[in-house]
Write an enzyme that holds these catalytic residues in place. Structure first.
Site, PDB file in Angstrom:
ATOM      1  N   ARG A  94       0.883  -1.280   0.037  1.00 56.38           N
ATOM      2  CA  ARG A  94       0.023  -0.085  -0.054  1.00 56.38           C
ATOM      3  C   ARG A  94       0.833   1.429   0.073  1.00 56.38           C
ATOM      4  O   ARG A  94       0.380   2.306   0.293  1.00 56.38           O
ATOM      5  CB  ARG A  94      -0.935   0.129   1.355  1.00 56.38           C
ATOM      6  CG  ARG A  94      -1.905  -1.113   1.334  1.00 56.38           C
ATOM      7  CD  ARG A  94      -3.248  -0.741   2.065  1.00 56.38           C
ATOM      8  NE  ARG A  94      -4.138  -1.976   1.974  1.00 56.38           N
ATOM      9  CZ  ARG A  94      -4.666  -2.380   2.799  1.00 56.38           C
ATOM     10  NH1 ARG A  94      -4.739  -1.790   4.240  1.00 56.38           N
ATOM     11  NH2 ARG A  94      -5.613  -3.549   2.643  1.00 56.38           N
ATOM     12  N   ASP A 122      -6.999  -3.554  -7.180  1.00 51.39           N
ATOM     13  CA  ASP A 122      -7.649  -4.195  -5.965  1.00 51.39           C
ATOM     14  C   ASP A 122      -7.613  -5.673  -6.343  1.00 51.39           C
ATOM     15  O   ASP A 122      -7.664  -5.905  -7.606  1.00 51.39           O
ATOM     16  CB  ASP A 122      -8.878  -3.574  -5.987  1.00 51.39           C
ATOM     17  CG  ASP A 122      -9.548  -4.149  -4.518  1.00 51.39           C
ATOM     18  OD1 ASP A 122     -10.073  -5.107  -4.548  1.00 51.39           O
ATOM     19  OD2 ASP A 122      -9.100  -3.312  -3.600  1.00 51.39           O
ATOM     20  N   ARG A 124      -7.327  11.929  -5.514  1.00 52.37           N
ATOM     21  CA  ARG A 124      -8.517  11.267  -5.226  1.00 52.37           C
ATOM     22  C   ARG A 124      -9.708  12.261  -5.251  1.00 52.37           C
ATOM     23  O   ARG A 124     -10.988  11.971  -5.654  1.00 52.37           O
ATOM     24  CB  ARG A 124      -8.427  10.818  -3.867  1.00 52.37           C
ATOM     25  CG  ARG A 124      -9.716   9.819  -3.479  1.00 52.37           C
ATOM     26  CD  ARG A 124      -9.593   9.506  -2.039  1.00 52.37           C
ATOM     27  NE  ARG A 124      -9.263  10.325  -1.039  1.00 52.37           N
ATOM     28  CZ  ARG A 124      -8.998  10.010   0.404  1.00 52.37           C
ATOM     29  NH1 ARG A 124      -8.720   8.691   0.621  1.00 52.37           N
ATOM     30  NH2 ARG A 124      -8.993  10.871   1.134  1.00 52.37           N
ATOM     31  N   ARG A 166      -3.391   6.451   0.671  1.00 51.18           N
ATOM     32  CA  ARG A 166      -3.800   7.668   1.348  1.00 51.18           C
ATOM     33  C   ARG A 166      -2.989   8.396   2.209  1.00 51.18           C
ATOM     34  O   ARG A 166      -3.115   9.320   2.485  1.00 51.18           O
ATOM     35  CB  ARG A 166      -5.209   7.040   2.132  1.00 51.18           C
ATOM     36  CG  ARG A 166      -6.232   6.650   1.495  1.00 51.18           C
ATOM     37  CD  ARG A 166      -7.589   5.777   2.216  1.00 51.18           C
ATOM     38  NE  ARG A 166      -7.022   4.714   2.839  1.00 51.18           N
ATOM     39  CZ  ARG A 166      -7.668   3.816   3.689  1.00 51.18           C
ATOM     40  NH1 ARG A 166      -8.990   4.433   3.881  1.00 51.18           N
ATOM     41  NH2 ARG A 166      -7.298   2.605   4.070  1.00 51.18           N
ATOM     42  N   TYR A 194     -15.153 -12.560  -0.574  1.00 45.45           N
ATOM     43  CA  TYR A 194     -15.913 -11.600  -1.038  1.00 45.45           C
ATOM     44  C   TYR A 194     -17.132 -11.639  -1.712  1.00 45.45           C
ATOM     45  O   TYR A 194     -18.083 -11.116  -1.660  1.00 45.45           O
ATOM     46  CB  TYR A 194     -14.819 -10.650  -2.021  1.00 45.45           C
ATOM     47  CG  TYR A 194     -14.116  -9.524  -1.049  1.00 45.45           C
ATOM     48  CD1 TYR A 194     -14.375  -8.654  -0.210  1.00 45.45           C
ATOM     49  CD2 TYR A 194     -12.628  -9.874  -0.813  1.00 45.45           C
ATOM     50  CE1 TYR A 194     -13.761  -7.752   0.494  1.00 45.45           C
ATOM     51  CE2 TYR A 194     -11.981  -8.920  -0.271  1.00 45.45           C
ATOM     52  CZ  TYR A 194     -12.470  -7.784   0.271  1.00 45.45           C
ATOM     53  OH  TYR A 194     -11.512  -7.071   1.251  1.00 45.45           O
TER      54      TYR A 194
END
Length: 351
Positions: free
Chosen positions: A28, A78, A41, A32, A155
């Site tokens: 990651r 993802d 974003r 963010r 998922y």
């Protein structure tokens, strides 16, 4: 060193060559905690836009490369990205993760899944990976990644993230035939997708079985491990020279089993001491990890001490320095910079 000396450091270490310092990247690392990402974003509020519009995904993937020069640059994507190509409609909600609109609960749904054609359903992947390779040249290694069958099935069956995994465990323990059919279909699709990423330029591929740590060891042996193997065997059959990494979150109880998956490198999380992990996995298995991402909230001295500790315990062969999981969103950027600077100043003999 021969021919491989002009190859990037991480690729050489992943193949088992002796190198003068452990290569370093961060899971990651694009995301963010970086102001550049948060700014982007605002312009592209949807995660799918950011990961599926090639020029945006390329820019995001390269933000940490431009800022910190890590030894690995990973495709910004993802694990659920391939699901629409199988006929599973999904979206990724900001801060909440994937949402599957019609969760898979029946054999009929499993049988209706499409054959997966990565080139047709994910044309942006080729553009992104080719551009990343071009951009970093031999200065860094381009990593691809895919989700593992159990985690993708979790998922697809739960419909979203879960704390209890009760829907998929209900299926696993009461209608296992449906789940095995789904897992096998996913394994074939994921192997196909991993091979496609390699063909498009990925030099190392990481398989994320993020949720397999939610299984007891005996259930891991039934529902996770055989399908990790199915993926890795198919990839190795056509791309034997591409190093493959396996990740399971909360993996202390299944670490040895991860070593039996067919992966070349086991990602170790911080629930295991790195010296113990090396002993448990055996001398031949390469490792990646395993600083607690929370360490990056500590002082510079603390961060440095923990890097030295991990590298010393990992020894001077077959180690890729990384966090035990993804960098946390509120991590100070200057601490990430310090982590990379410190790691890149290491000389193995000196630690």
């Amino acid at each position: 060193m021969g021919i491989s000396s002009n190859q990037p450091l991480l690729l050489r270490a992943a193949r088992g060559e002796v190198v003068d310092r452990p290569p370093v990247w961060m899971m990651r690392q694009a995301g963010r905690y970086m102001k550049a990402y948060r700014d982007l974003r605002e312009k592209y509020p949807s995660f799918r836009e950011r990961s599926e519009i090639p020029e945006v995904a390329i820019e995001v993937s390269l933000q940490p490369w431009k800022a910190f020069q890590p030894d690995g640059v990973i495709l910004f994507s993802d694990i659920v990205t391939p699901l629409p190509g199988l006929g599973i409609d999904m979206d990724i909600a900001e801060g909440k993760g994937p949402i599957i609109h019609s969760p898979i609960r029946t054999l009929e749904q499993v049988n209706n899944l499409h054959d997966f054609d990565p080139e047709a359903s994910l044309p942006f992947i080729k553009t992104i990976l080719q551009s990343l390779r071009q951009e970093v040249g031999n200065q860094s290694t381009v990593l691809g990644f895919v989700g593992a069958p159990w985690t993708l099935a979790a998922y697809a069956v739960e419909g979203k993230g879960s704390k209890t995994y009760s829907v998929i465990k209900n299926m696993a323990f009461s209608e296992p035939a449906i789940l095995h059919q789904l897992l096998s279909k996913f394994a074939d699709a994921i192997a196909n997708y991993a091979r496609y990423q390699i063909d498009c330029g990925a030099q190392v591929v990481q398989l994320f079985d993020s949720w397999a740590g939610q299984l007891s060891p005996q259930d891991y042996d039934t529902f996770a491990l055989p399908y990790q193997r199915q993926v890795f065997e198919q990839v190795k059959a056509t791309h034997p020279d591409t190093p493959l990494i396996v990740l399971v979150s909360g993996s202390a109880g299944v670490l040895e089993r991860m070593g039996q998956s067919g992966a070349d490198i086991v990602q170790v999380d911080w629930s295991v001491d790195m010296a113990d992990a090396r002993q448990r996995l055996g001398k031949q298995m390469k490792v990646q990890g395993n600083l607690d991402p929370g360490v990056l909230f500590g002082s510079k001295e603390f961060i440095r001490d923990r890097i030295y500790d991990t590298v010393k315990k990992a020894g001077n062969w077959g180690h890729i320095l990384n966090l035990g999981h993804g960098v946390l969103p509120t991590t100070p950027e200057e601490n990430v910079a310090f982590f990379f600077e410190t790691a890149k100043e290491l000389k193995l003999a000196a630690v």
